[in-house]
Design a protein around this motif. Structure first.
Motif, PDB file in Angstrom:
ATOM      1  N   THR A  20     -55.593  -7.374 -48.812  1.00 26.92           N
ATOM      2  CA  THR A  20     -55.630  -5.788 -48.174  1.00 26.92           C
ATOM      3  C   THR A  20     -55.093  -6.222 -46.922  1.00 26.92           C
ATOM      4  OG1 THR A  20     -57.239  -5.114 -49.831  1.00 26.92           O
ATOM      5  CG2 THR A  20     -56.956  -3.940 -47.714  1.00 26.92           C
ATOM      6  N   THR A  21     -55.627  -7.149 -46.275  1.00 23.92           N
ATOM      7  CA  THR A  21     -55.337  -7.252 -44.655  1.00 23.92           C
ATOM      8  C   THR A  21     -53.765  -7.670 -44.537  1.00 23.92           C
ATOM      9  OG1 THR A  21     -55.964  -9.620 -45.004  1.00 23.92           O
ATOM     10  CG2 THR A  21     -57.586  -8.064 -44.171  1.00 23.92           C
ATOM     11  N   THR A  22     -53.137  -8.331 -45.331  1.00 22.64           N
ATOM     12  CA  THR A  22     -51.719  -8.459 -45.548  1.00 22.64           C
ATOM     13  C   THR A  22     -51.071  -7.319 -45.652  1.00 22.64           C
ATOM     14  OG1 THR A  22     -52.107 -10.820 -46.491  1.00 22.64           O
ATOM     15  CG2 THR A  22     -49.907  -9.933 -46.492  1.00 22.64           C
ATOM     16  N   ALA A  23     -51.336  -6.519 -46.707  1.00 25.57           N
ATOM     17  CA  ALA A  23     -50.528  -5.302 -46.940  1.00 25.57           C
ATOM     18  C   ALA A  23     -50.870  -4.342 -45.601  1.00 25.57           C
ATOM     19  CB  ALA A  23     -51.211  -4.435 -48.192  1.00 25.57           C
ATOM     20  N   ALA A  24     -52.116  -4.377 -45.139  1.00 24.84           N
ATOM     21  CA  ALA A  24     -52.106  -3.381 -43.669  1.00 24.84           C
ATOM     22  C   ALA A  24     -51.249  -4.148 -42.739  1.00 24.84           C
ATOM     23  CB  ALA A  24     -53.842  -3.558 -43.336  1.00 24.84           C
ATOM     24  N   SER A  25     -51.196  -5.322 -42.713  1.00 29.15           N
ATOM     25  CA  SER A  25     -50.309  -5.800 -41.555  1.00 29.15           C
ATOM     26  C   SER A  25     -48.850  -5.522 -41.834  1.00 29.15           C
ATOM     27  CB  SER A  25     -50.380  -7.324 -41.463  1.00 29.15           C
ATOM     28  OG  SER A  25     -51.805  -7.612 -41.324  1.00 29.15           O
ATOM     29  N   LEU A  26     -48.613  -5.205 -43.253  1.00 34.48           N
ATOM     30  CA  LEU A  26     -47.061  -4.848 -43.379  1.00 34.48           C
ATOM     31  C   LEU A  26     -46.857  -3.270 -43.018  1.00 34.48           C
ATOM     32  CD1 LEU A  26     -46.464  -6.500 -46.905  1.00 34.48           C
ATOM     33  CD2 LEU A  26     -45.529  -7.132 -44.707  1.00 34.48           C
ATOM     34  N   LEU A  27     -47.956  -2.574 -43.364  1.00 37.07           N
ATOM     35  CA  LEU A  27     -47.697  -1.269 -42.892  1.00 37.07           C
ATOM     36  C   LEU A  27     -47.945  -1.099 -41.260  1.00 37.07           C
ATOM     37  CD1 LEU A  27     -49.807   1.303 -45.172  1.00 37.07           C
ATOM     38  CD2 LEU A  27     -47.406   1.060 -44.698  1.00 37.07           C
ATOM     39  N   ALA A  28     -48.526  -1.841 -40.653  1.00 31.59           N
ATOM     40  CA  ALA A  28     -48.640  -2.084 -39.216  1.00 31.59           C
ATOM     41  C   ALA A  28     -46.972  -2.337 -38.698  1.00 31.59           C
ATOM     42  CB  ALA A  28     -49.519  -2.953 -38.868  1.00 31.59           C
ATOM     43  N   LEU A  29     -46.399  -3.237 -39.494  1.00 27.20           N
ATOM     44  CA  LEU A  29     -45.082  -3.642 -39.189  1.00 27.20           C
ATOM     45  C   LEU A  29     -44.113  -2.324 -39.131  1.00 27.20           C
ATOM     46  CD1 LEU A  29     -44.324  -7.214 -40.286  1.00 27.20           C
ATOM     47  CD2 LEU A  29     -44.304  -6.512 -38.030  1.00 27.20           C
ATOM     48  N   VAL A  30     -44.376  -1.688 -40.185  1.00 24.37           N
ATOM     49  CA  VAL A  30     -43.719  -0.549 -40.331  1.00 24.37           C
ATOM     50  C   VAL A  30     -43.965   0.591 -39.226  1.00 24.37           C
ATOM     51  CG1 VAL A  30     -43.585   1.893 -41.454  1.00 24.37           C
ATOM     52  CG2 VAL A  30     -43.790  -0.108 -43.021  1.00 24.37           C
ATOM     53  N   GLY A  31     -44.997   0.635 -38.542  1.00 24.18           N
ATOM     54  CA  GLY A  31     -45.218   1.392 -37.233  1.00 24.18           C
ATOM     55  C   GLY A  31     -44.834   0.830 -36.134  1.00 24.18           C
ATOM     56  N   VAL A  32     -44.469  -0.450 -36.033  1.00 29.71           N
ATOM     57  CA  VAL A  32     -43.758  -1.178 -34.868  1.00 29.71           C
ATOM     58  C   VAL A  32     -42.251  -0.886 -34.900  1.00 29.71           C
ATOM     59  CG1 VAL A  32     -43.068  -3.351 -33.844  1.00 29.71           C
ATOM     60  CG2 VAL A  32     -45.290  -2.991 -34.726  1.00 29.71           C
ATOM     61  N   PHE A  33     -41.577  -0.731 -35.979  1.00 30.14           N
ATOM     62  CA  PHE A  33     -40.071  -0.655 -36.275  1.00 30.14           C
ATOM     63  C   PHE A  33     -40.089   0.891 -36.103  1.00 30.14           C
ATOM     64  CE2 PHE A  33     -40.324  -4.621 -38.898  1.00 30.14           C
ATOM     65  CZ  PHE A  33     -39.417  -5.325 -37.809  1.00 30.14           C
ATOM     66  N   ASP A  34     -41.149   1.770 -36.344  1.00 22.95           N
ATOM     67  CA  ASP A  34     -40.970   3.173 -36.488  1.00 22.95           C
ATOM     68  C   ASP A  34     -40.744   3.542 -34.928  1.00 22.95           C
ATOM     69  OD1 ASP A  34     -41.595   6.080 -37.061  1.00 22.95           O
ATOM     70  OD2 ASP A  34     -43.168   5.637 -35.983  1.00 22.95           O
ATOM     71  N   GLY A  47     -39.252   1.203 -42.053  1.00 22.17           N
ATOM     72  CA  GLY A  47     -40.024   1.418 -40.563  1.00 22.17           C
ATOM     73  C   GLY A  47     -39.154   2.079 -39.826  1.00 22.17           C
ATOM     74  N   LEU A  48     -37.762   1.860 -39.603  1.00 23.72           N
ATOM     75  CA  LEU A  48     -36.840   2.510 -38.729  1.00 23.72           C
ATOM     76  C   LEU A  48     -36.688   3.786 -39.249  1.00 23.72           C
ATOM     77  CD1 LEU A  48     -34.259  -0.123 -38.291  1.00 23.72           C
ATOM     78  CD2 LEU A  48     -35.636   0.561 -36.680  1.00 23.72           C
ATOM     79  N   ASP A  49     -36.947   4.307 -40.385  1.00 30.02           N
ATOM     80  CA  ASP A  49     -36.786   5.724 -40.959  1.00 30.02           C
ATOM     81  C   ASP A  49     -37.981   6.356 -41.191  1.00 30.02           C
ATOM     82  OD1 ASP A  49     -35.939   7.132 -43.791  1.00 30.02           O
ATOM     83  OD2 ASP A  49     -34.512   7.347 -42.079  1.00 30.02           O
ATOM     84  N   TRP A  50     -39.052   5.783 -40.723  1.00 25.56           N
ATOM     85  CA  TRP A  50     -40.451   6.579 -41.215  1.00 25.56           C
ATOM     86  C   TRP A  50     -40.518   7.968 -40.831  1.00 25.56           C
ATOM     87  CZ3 TRP A  50     -44.825   5.252 -44.126  1.00 25.56           C
ATOM     88  CH2 TRP A  50     -45.977   6.208 -43.824  1.00 25.56           C
ATOM     89  N   VAL A  51     -40.481   8.161 -39.304  1.00 27.09           N
ATOM     90  CA  VAL A  51     -40.544   9.616 -38.952  1.00 27.09           C
ATOM     91  C   VAL A  51     -39.415  10.034 -38.202  1.00 27.09           C
ATOM     92  CG1 VAL A  51     -43.006  10.097 -39.363  1.00 27.09           C
ATOM     93  CG2 VAL A  51     -42.363   8.934 -37.114  1.00 27.09           C
TER      94      VAL A  51
END
Length: 423
Positions: A267-281, A335-339
């Motif tokens: 779970t922590t690894t998956a959460a970190s990947l979503l955090a990376l989505v936020g960084v690229f966002d 991530g670049l396309d998220w919002v």
């Protein structure tokens, strides 16, 4: 001197707005982290927990246009401070719940109302009042702050759940929201005129903006919807943005972590990947704001949705116990396309609906959350029945391609289609 002062104060107030948006975003990060802990702690099914998420997402969207009207009537500072208090109350009280209806009331209703009052209609209202020049860029920065704040919270919350308990994560979010309230009351201002300045980039000799309508907030919001709903553009924007919500908050934001965990990823690894989505966002959305100031927003929307659809249809093949390079490429691309869709959508609402643009965008954003709520529930039910999320991801990809067609079908303001001329 006055122009320099206007510019400096506009950016300072924008910074306060950014902090408040990030503060409210904290609880928006928790569904993906807490689904499995709540399932284990209370024995609730994933469909039941997803229903609470859906209530949250629906109210998050429905509150937005009324909040925009309330900001016209009572000011942004009061509405935002009250919204943060609701988020804190809804998050903090979850530690006392013992039944699923309480999850739906607190997580669904209270937090949905609070975060909805600080949704993207707040961004539209703020940029309309405080910026003439660089509106698209500032919209991108504020939007990126909210989305990135939501996702960057994930590793912290996942670590708290793993090290302590899900209740610690909920209390952390409540405390974060409370800390922002004094800052909002102290520094956020409703209008540049409150500080004796003009909006950034405005003509200092221009006539001041008309005062907010004295009608009630509900009447103002419903009146804007009635007028906008008579236009084809509104329905195309609302339909496309409903798909935007389905393919971001509803599916990936809610179910990416449990979907990755189904394939053995911690779970922590998956959460970190979503955090990376936020960084690229952050990069993608700010760039989208910059592009919106320079290019046709209809084409930007079409491109964003098409790229998102293609990436989502590849995602089910990328899940594995460890994040291999192909998954990291997806995270960067997605991530670049998220919002990135938000700045051009706000620009189109402003172009087509004028002074009511912020409130109309609130209704368009409500459709975003209906889409998110629908797929959050459907994806949970698909997982319960089939044991896999693959069908949900493939369907979301196809919907994104449909959103591309909707975006390109929007006409420019004042342009009649050929079939209308022929008639």
């Amino acid at each position: 001197m006055n122009r320099t002062r206007s510019q400096n104060l506009a950016w300072a107030v924008a910074a306060v707005a950014l902090v408040s948006i990030v503060g409210a975003a904290g609880f928006r990060a928790t569904p993906g982290v807490l689904i499995e802990p709540l399932e284990q702690a209370f024995g609730w099914s994933r469909g039941t927990i997803s229903a609470a998420v859906s209530i949250n997402l629906v109210l998050y969207g429905l509150t937005s246009p009324f909040a925009a009207a309330l900001m016209e009537r009572f000011g942004m500072r009061r509405v935002v401070a009250g919204a943060l208090l609701l988020v804190a109350a809804g998050s903090g009280l979850t530690v006392f719940m013992t039944a699923s209806w309480q999850l739906m009331l607190l997580w669904g209703v209270l937090v949905g109302l609070g975060t909805g009052s600080m949704a993207l209609a707040f961004v539209a209202t703020f940029t309309n009042r405080w910026f003439v020049k660089h509106r698209g860029l500032v919209t991108g920065v504020l939007t990126a702050g909210g989305a990135a704040g939501q996702l960057v919270f994930l590793p912290l919350l996942a670590s708290l759940v793993q090290a302590y308990d899900w209740r610690v994560a909920a209390l952390t979010v409540a405390g974060s929201a409370l800390l922002v309230v004094p800052l909002v009351l102290w520094l956020l201002r409703d209008d540049p005129a409150d500080l004796g300045i003009t909006a950034y980039g405005a003509d200092p000799d221009a006539a001041p903006a008309a005062p907010a309508a004295s009608t009630g907030a509900a009447r103002r919001a419903l009146g804007a919807l009635r007028d906008a709903a008579k236009t084809r553009t509104f329905w195309l924007l609302a339909g496309g943005f409903a798909i935007c919500g389905a393919t971001t908050n509803g599916l990936v934001g809610t179910h990416f972590i449990p979907a990755a965990h189904d394939h053995g990823m911690p779970t922590t690894t998956a959460a970190s990947l979503l955090a990376l989505v936020g960084v690229f966002d952050i990069v993608g959305t700010i760039a989208s704001g910059w592009l919106t100031d320079r290019f046709d927003p209809r084409w930007l929307l079409g491109i964003y949705y098409a790229l998102r659809g293609l990436s989502l249809m590849l995602l089910p093949e990328l899940f594995a116990a460890d994040p291999h390079p192909s998954m990291l490429v997806f995270i960067l691309f997605y991530g670049l396309d998220w919002v990135a869709t938000v700045p051009p959508t706000i620009a189109l609402c402003r172009q087509h609906f004028g002074a009511s643009g912020a409130i109309v965008f609130g209704w368009v954003f409500a459709s975003h959350q209906f889409g998110a709520a629908g797929i959050a529930l459907v994806a949970g039910l698909v997982r319960d029945s089939s044991g896999s999320y693959a069908t949900a991801f493939y369907g979301a990809g196809l919907l994104s391609l449909a959103a591309t067609a909707m975006s390109l079908a929007i006409t420019r303001p004042g342009v009649l289609r050929r079939w209308r001329l022929a008639a």
